[in-house]
Design a protein around this motif. Sequence first.
Motif, PDB file in Angstrom:
ATOM      1  N   THR A  15      23.062  -1.423  24.952  1.00  0.00           N
ATOM      2  CA  THR A  15      22.865  -2.840  25.264  1.00  0.00           C
ATOM      3  C   THR A  15      23.919  -3.722  24.609  1.00  0.00           C
ATOM      4  O   THR A  15      24.429  -4.660  25.226  1.00  0.00           O
ATOM      5  CB  THR A  15      21.459  -3.280  24.823  1.00  0.00           C
ATOM      6  N   ILE A  16      24.287  -3.415  23.376  1.00  0.00           N
ATOM      7  CA  ILE A  16      25.264  -4.239  22.663  1.00  0.00           C
ATOM      8  C   ILE A  16      26.629  -4.184  23.344  1.00  0.00           C
ATOM      9  O   ILE A  16      27.357  -5.171  23.390  1.00  0.00           O
ATOM     10  CB  ILE A  16      25.362  -3.840  21.164  1.00  0.00           C
ATOM     11  N   GLU A  45      26.373  -6.407  26.434  1.00  0.00           N
ATOM     12  CA  GLU A  45      26.414  -7.804  26.010  1.00  0.00           C
ATOM     13  C   GLU A  45      27.848  -8.215  25.672  1.00  0.00           C
ATOM     14  O   GLU A  45      28.317  -9.277  26.082  1.00  0.00           O
ATOM     15  CB  GLU A  45      25.511  -8.006  24.803  1.00  0.00           C
ATOM     16  N   TYR A  46      28.556  -7.363  24.940  1.00  0.00           N
ATOM     17  CA  TYR A  46      29.933  -7.665  24.565  1.00  0.00           C
ATOM     18  C   TYR A  46      30.833  -7.762  25.801  1.00  0.00           C
ATOM     19  O   TYR A  46      31.626  -8.693  25.933  1.00  0.00           O
ATOM     20  CB  TYR A  46      30.473  -6.597  23.604  1.00  0.00           C
ATOM     21  N   ALA A  77      29.513   0.988  20.291  1.00  0.00           N
ATOM     22  CA  ALA A  77      28.470   0.055  19.847  1.00  0.00           C
ATOM     23  C   ALA A  77      28.879  -0.625  18.540  1.00  0.00           C
ATOM     24  O   ALA A  77      28.641  -1.823  18.364  1.00  0.00           O
ATOM     25  CB  ALA A  77      27.138   0.790  19.685  1.00  0.00           C
ATOM     26  N   ALA A  86      29.403  -4.650  18.169  1.00  0.00           N
ATOM     27  CA  ALA A  86      28.638  -5.424  17.185  1.00  0.00           C
ATOM     28  C   ALA A  86      29.582  -6.205  16.275  1.00  0.00           C
ATOM     29  O   ALA A  86      29.333  -7.376  15.977  1.00  0.00           O
ATOM     30  CB  ALA A  86      27.758  -4.492  16.356  1.00  0.00           C
TER      31      ALA A  86
END
Length: 94
Positions: free
Chosen positions: A28-29, A32-33, A61, A65
């Motif tokens: 998911t990260i 999103e990025y 990931a 982040a």
Amino acid sequence: MIRHTRVSAKISPSVILGMYQDWDKRPTICVEYGLKTHTENPAYHSKKENYTSGIIRNTTAEKAADKLSKPLLQMNTSTHKTPNNFLALVERGG
């Protein structure tokens, strides 16, 4: 994000479904990025969705982040004066 890649801003349901299926396979990260990178950079707006998929696919990931946390920190650097000036005004009660 996908609408940015089309002149007409129209997207077929199969393209949307394909993107969601691809994103579902990724952390998911990273998704999103990739989406944030695409939407916040006007230079990428003309790129097709496979360009953004490449960003998502080729980002770990940990890297995602780290990159997602940096914009807030960069706001307080000396190259960007507005937040510091704003904070100074707030501290003075102005």
